[in-house]
Write a protein that holds these residues in place. Sequence first.
Motif, mmCIF file in Angstrom:
data_model
loop_
_atom_site.group_PDB
_atom_site.id
_atom_site.type_symbol
_atom_site.label_atom_id
_atom_site.label_comp_id
_atom_site.label_asym_id
_atom_site.label_seq_id
_atom_site.Cartn_x
_atom_site.Cartn_y
_atom_site.Cartn_z
ATOM 1 N N ASP A 109 29.994 39.108 -8.093
ATOM 2 C CA ASP A 109 29.961 37.735 -8.181
ATOM 3 C C ASP A 109 28.467 37.762 -9.070
ATOM 4 O OD1 ASP A 109 30.881 37.031 -4.877
ATOM 5 O OD2 ASP A 109 32.115 37.040 -6.573
ATOM 6 N N LYS A 168 29.634 27.988 -6.672
ATOM 7 C CA LYS A 168 30.821 27.553 -7.140
ATOM 8 C C LYS A 168 31.576 28.508 -7.135
ATOM 9 C CE LYS A 168 30.882 26.931 -11.598
ATOM 10 N NZ LYS A 168 30.883 26.171 -13.105
ATOM 11 N N VAL A 169 32.937 28.371 -6.670
ATOM 12 C CA VAL A 169 34.086 29.296 -6.497
ATOM 13 C C VAL A 169 34.981 29.103 -7.546
ATOM 14 C CG1 VAL A 169 35.915 30.158 -5.138
ATOM 15 C CG2 VAL A 169 33.836 29.305 -3.998
ATOM 16 N N GLY A 170 35.036 30.072 -8.476
ATOM 17 C CA GLY A 170 35.967 30.232 -9.726
ATOM 18 C C GLY A 170 37.504 30.897 -9.257
ATOM 19 N N GLU A 171 38.287 31.107 -10.247
ATOM 20 C CA GLU A 171 39.570 31.613 -9.978
ATOM 21 C C GLU A 171 39.423 32.994 -9.659
ATOM 22 O OE1 GLU A 171 42.018 28.552 -13.041
ATOM 23 O OE2 GLU A 171 41.992 30.928 -13.356
ATOM 24 N N THR A 172 38.646 33.717 -10.289
ATOM 25 C CA THR A 172 38.374 35.253 -9.981
ATOM 26 C C THR A 172 37.172 35.697 -9.219
ATOM 27 O OG1 THR A 172 37.682 35.462 -12.326
ATOM 28 C CG2 THR A 172 39.846 35.660 -12.001
ATOM 29 N N SER A 173 36.019 34.787 -9.362
ATOM 30 C CA SER A 173 34.996 35.407 -8.832
ATOM 31 C C SER A 173 34.160 34.008 -8.018
ATOM 32 C CB SER A 173 34.060 36.060 -9.770
ATOM 33 O OG SER A 173 33.726 35.376 -10.846
ATOM 34 N N ARG A 174 33.009 34.199 -8.025
ATOM 35 C CA ARG A 174 32.021 33.180 -7.337
ATOM 36 C C ARG A 174 30.717 33.129 -8.111
ATOM 37 N NH1 ARG A 174 33.408 35.103 -1.431
ATOM 38 N NH2 ARG A 174 33.264 37.056 -2.503
#
Length: 459
Positions: free
Chosen positions: A12, A94-100
Amino acid sequence: MTVHFQEVVPVDTYSVQCKGVLHEVDHKVLAMLYQPLVGAFAHSLYMTLWCEANMDQQTKKHQHLMNVTQFSLKDILSGRKKLEAIGLLKTFKKVGETSREYIYELQPPLSPNAFFTDGFLSIYLFNRLGKAKFNEVRESFYITQFDVSDYKDVTASFNEVFTSLHPSEMSSKSYAEITENVLPEDAALHEKGVHGKVVLGEETFDFESMVNQISTFIVPKEVLTPKLKEAIYKLAYIYQLQPTDMSKQIQNVYYSAGEISVENLRREIQKWYRFEHEERLPVLALKTQPVPLKALQGMEPKSKEEELIKYFEEVSPYQLLEDYSGTTPSEVDLKLVAYCMLDQNLTPGVTNVLLDYVLSENDMKLAKGLIERIASHWARKKAQTVPEAMELARDEKRKYKDWQEKKTKSGSYRANKKPNVTVPDWLKQETGSNIKTEESSSTEDENRKWLESLLNSSK
């Protein structure tokens, strides 16, 4: 219970930004006032992030932070939480598709004057350092004020030094160029004197219940401003006030003074507390296990062990000692509780397990040396929950049993009469292959009766 890798993992990313600048006195404030409250690692983490913010604005992975500090991600998360709770850090995610992605916004510390007049952090520092050291640290921030009553003020004014501008130099165009916002959207100017503040969650105090108990004939509702509301949360938390008690104090202040401020409410509550508690500061022994660390929060116990876990999580160390003795805990015992919770930073639930273990194994006596040895060991093990502490207590019992057996075999052990104390079920090492004799069955029945009586007395 949320484990650390559910919140953050090494891949992350994070960026660091500062809300203000650190001045020379801020470094002293962080080291002398905040560090005793958050610990050396959290203080080090704060300074590391501050250095990174001033070096560059590049996004990094948490693996980098682990390499720099040489600490595990679990310890980094724990230090981060302390900085957030004390008002030195704000965290955005912020939370993404593969990581934060995280943004860590560092907040400057309170000024010495604001810290010692806050009435919140200063009390916790007093409890951590003790009276003598607290006064010594506070005096180190004193600034000598000279008496200028016999002197004449000869300070130059602006117009005595600088000449006025010509009208042509004060054109409306020039003024507009100066005052218009020329900063980029993602930038801000440094501010001096901006600092973070401690924010308490609304779950710590039932504000609405307190308001409903205040007579509008005595105190108009508009008196309860946002600033006063924030102070009420802090004062209720420090002095362990229930909504009923707080409503009485507010009405007393307003009735006697015709107005209410943070300062006169604080004075009234301090006066009430001294009268109720004989000049003693709020004791940590009255605190209970924090909700995020409760293993059985919102759950019904399904076994005797879970009932005991629930008991340790719901009562304060003060209540546990009171349940054991049936009387008010002694000052000596409460000092041992304060040592566990302040010096070793054990949670109330873990402290309860430690007290229960020592009382059960030591003929109902809280031996200072034994308490300190076990507390420091559990602190190094970073035990925070009741189940973790209970497992450590089982290990302690196994080690003591092994030691006794070795002493017996070597012939150097002189048998002493064992105190007639029943050991709780949860302390017993579980073995599936033991043959139950008539004697062990009888002991098990006695243990169940002891546990049931303990649970019944705590209700």
